[in-house]
Design a protein around this motif. Structure first.
Motif, mmCIF file in Angstrom:
data_model
loop_
_atom_site.group_PDB
_atom_site.id
_atom_site.type_symbol
_atom_site.label_atom_id
_atom_site.label_comp_id
_atom_site.label_asym_id
_atom_site.label_seq_id
_atom_site.Cartn_x
_atom_site.Cartn_y
_atom_site.Cartn_z
ATOM 1 N N THR A 6 -7.192 -1.564 -10.972
ATOM 2 C CA THR A 6 -7.177 -1.521 -9.514
ATOM 3 C C THR A 6 -6.133 -0.545 -8.984
ATOM 4 O OG1 THR A 6 -6.882 -2.833 -7.517
ATOM 5 C CG2 THR A 6 -5.573 -3.472 -9.429
ATOM 6 N N LYS A 7 -6.434 0.063 -7.812
ATOM 7 C CA LYS A 7 -5.522 1.025 -7.181
ATOM 8 C C LYS A 7 -5.280 0.683 -5.711
ATOM 9 C CE LYS A 7 -6.976 4.872 -10.160
ATOM 10 N NZ LYS A 7 -7.506 6.266 -10.190
ATOM 11 N N ARG A 8 -5.343 -0.589 -5.368
ATOM 12 C CA ARG A 8 -5.228 -0.966 -3.956
ATOM 13 C C ARG A 8 -3.797 -0.858 -3.439
ATOM 14 N NH1 ARG A 8 -8.937 -4.722 -5.918
ATOM 15 N NH2 ARG A 8 -7.280 -6.255 -6.293
ATOM 16 N N THR A 9 -2.811 -0.985 -4.324
ATOM 17 C CA THR A 9 -1.419 -0.892 -3.905
ATOM 18 C C THR A 9 -0.688 0.083 -4.807
ATOM 19 O OG1 THR A 9 -0.518 -2.638 -5.338
ATOM 20 C CG2 THR A 9 -1.564 -3.358 -3.281
ATOM 21 N N ALA A 12 0.799 -1.218 0.000
ATOM 22 C CA ALA A 12 0.000 0.000 0.000
ATOM 23 C C ALA A 12 0.834 1.273 0.000
ATOM 24 C CB ALA A 12 -0.946 0.014 1.197
ATOM 25 N N ASP A 55 -1.666 9.915 -5.673
ATOM 26 C CA ASP A 55 -1.294 9.087 -4.529
ATOM 27 C C ASP A 55 -0.100 9.652 -3.772
ATOM 28 O OD1 ASP A 55 -3.258 7.356 -5.206
ATOM 29 O OD2 ASP A 55 -1.964 5.683 -5.728
ATOM 30 N N ALA A 88 -5.737 4.979 -1.260
ATOM 31 C CA ALA A 88 -6.487 3.717 -1.266
ATOM 32 C C ALA A 88 -7.849 3.875 -1.905
ATOM 33 C CB ALA A 88 -6.629 3.189 0.155
#
Length: 465
Positions: free
Chosen positions: A418-421, A260, A456, A464
């Motif tokens: 996806t943008k979880r990490t 993350a 980010d 997150a």
């Protein structure tokens, strides 16, 4: 911008006070992502497995020294991202030639006419194949809008999902169309999907239609009409020249570690390079070369394992004389679409470009193999030379452009957003607009992915989201 071939030492770039991002791949997505990141004050390191930049865009000397596109070729002012770059770098375009004579194989018979005759015959079929495109894609650059919009009627949502199943030509197999018509459509879409029409998601054709005002003539113009005067090389080298970052060639990334708040990559020689984020621009067909820690999600792994519908090829063929022709043949033939591109007056020869659905059906560099493939039209084409690059057999691509199999429009490529990490993906394969087929989609994702990372790294509390 420099392009050393040696493997770098591990660690961050010299200014450790600034965020660092590693970009894997130096195609259009990687180059534009790097430029966007640098403009935001982020240090960038770029690693490219090949010995050149450009990715699946590659202008190379072939067939007697002529500069030809091994991959991506055509551009258009209605492709917003690539046209911005063409304008930014002062590139110029010119049209492919008009065609005098057309040949197409239908129901086992060779038919002849003009290019207009061929277009007229195909237009009615395309209208049927495009049916529903206006309902499904009211916002072409947001292709899943009808699924996300709470006001979408249940009936439309169900039709949208159902349209991702079966093959692109299933709509013609209802008794209303002759075998000649089906074969004509099969020729077009075997080339377009670069694979079997039986497994090609019908939704992708409808999406391309929406990006072309739902008109087959405009879709042809966007994807087969205008080329760059200085080739794709003129454009990707222009983008690269704006970078401060070194582009390290001949350096494969074999592992990506991500969480993350940070990330790192492992190079083929074992070197570990740390960074605040990683952008992977590797095509779907080559993602199997990289180990991800933690692993990709189930939907992502399924797409990598199954692969896309792209099993085809692009070939350049030089023939004797001035031959202004276009030819089509259904997918069981080696070449599905063939058309004249360059008239060589000083050689009394013509260079044609061809596309087929099975890269194993032809030897791209063998004159006899090409001659056998063009003889199906009985058009008197005498092959002098031929050449191309087998992108499917190429370890670093594993496919041509990424067209989608049945079910993959809904379940596949979107999972890579996806943008979880701090691991992100970019490339034409993952574009929301011109997904897979043209450079526009690669540039789109390079910019949007970079902007997400900038957000980010400058507003950590939102990363997150």
């Amino acid at each position: 911008m420099t392009t050393p071939s040696s493997t770098p030492t591990s660690g961050r770039t010299p200014d450790s006070s600034r965020p660092t991002v590693v970009v894997v791949g130096a195609g259009f997505a990687g180059l534009t992502a790097a430029r966007e990141l640098e403009n935001a004050g982020i240090d960038v390191r770029i690693f490219e497995a090949r010995d050149r930049i450009g990715g699946r865009a590659w202008t190379d000397a072939r067939l007697g020294g002529h500069q030809l596109e091994m991959g991506a070729t055509w551009v258009h002012w209605m492709q917003p991202f690539v046209w911005t770059e063409i304008t930014r770098y002062g590139q110029e375009i010119y049209p492919s030639p008009d065609i005098d004579q057309a040949y197409w194989i239908g129901d086992g018979v060779v038919h002849e006419g003009t290019e207009h005759d061929l277009d007229v015959a195909l237009t009615a079929l395309q209208e049927r194949i495009f049916e529903g495109s206006r309902d499904f894609f009211p916002y072409p650059h947001d292709p899943l809008h009808v699924l996300h919009d709470p006001s979408t009627p249940v009936e439309l949502r169900e039709r949208f999902i159902a349209a991702d199943r079966g093959g692109v030509l299933d709509c013609l197999r209802n008794g209303e169309y002759t075998q000649e018509q089906i074969d004509l459509a099969d020729a077009y879409w075997s080339a377009g999907y670069q694979g079997s029409t039986a497994t090609a998601s019908p939704l992708m054709a409808k999406h391309w239609a929406s990006l072309s005002d739902h008109r087959s003539s405009l879709m042809d113009e966007q994807t087969l009409r205008f080329k760059l005067v200085d080739g794709m090389r003129g454009l990707y080298e222009a983008v690269a020249s704006d970078l401060a970052a070194d582009i390290t060639l001949n350096t494969a990334v074999i592992e990506v570690r991500h969480d993350a708040t940070s990330s790192s990559v492992v190079l083929a020689d074992g070197t570990v390079v740390t960074a605040d984020a990683v952008v992977v621009t590797v095509p779907i067909g080559a993602l199997k070369n990289i180990t991800f820690v933690p692993d990709l999600g189930a939907e992502q792994r399924a797409l990598v394992t199954d692969g896309t519908n792209s099993t085809g090829f692009k070939i350049w063929i030089k023939v004797a004389g001035h031959r202004s022709v276009i030819a089509g043949a259904p997918g069981e033939h080696p070449i599905s679409l063939l058309r004249s591109e360059y008239f060589l007056e000083d050689e009394d020869a013509t260079i044609l470009v061809g596309f087929g659905s099975d890269h194993t059906a032809i030897d791209l560099d063998d004159v006899a193999s090409a001659q056998k493939a063009v003889d199906v039209w009985d058009a008197g084409l005498a092959v002098l030379d031929c050449g191309g690059h087998d992108w499917v057999a190429d370890r670093w691509s594993g496919q041509t452009w990424a067209t989608l199999r049945s079910g993959q429009f809904f379940e596949g490529w979107k999972s890579f957003h996806t943008k979880r990490t701090r691991l992100r993906f970019a490339g034409a394969d993952f574009a929301k607009g011109w997904n897979g087929v043209v450079v526009d989609g690669a540039i789109e994702t390079g910019i949007t992915t970079a902007r997400g990372i900038i957000d980010d790294l400058t507003t950590p509390a939102r990363h997150a989201g």
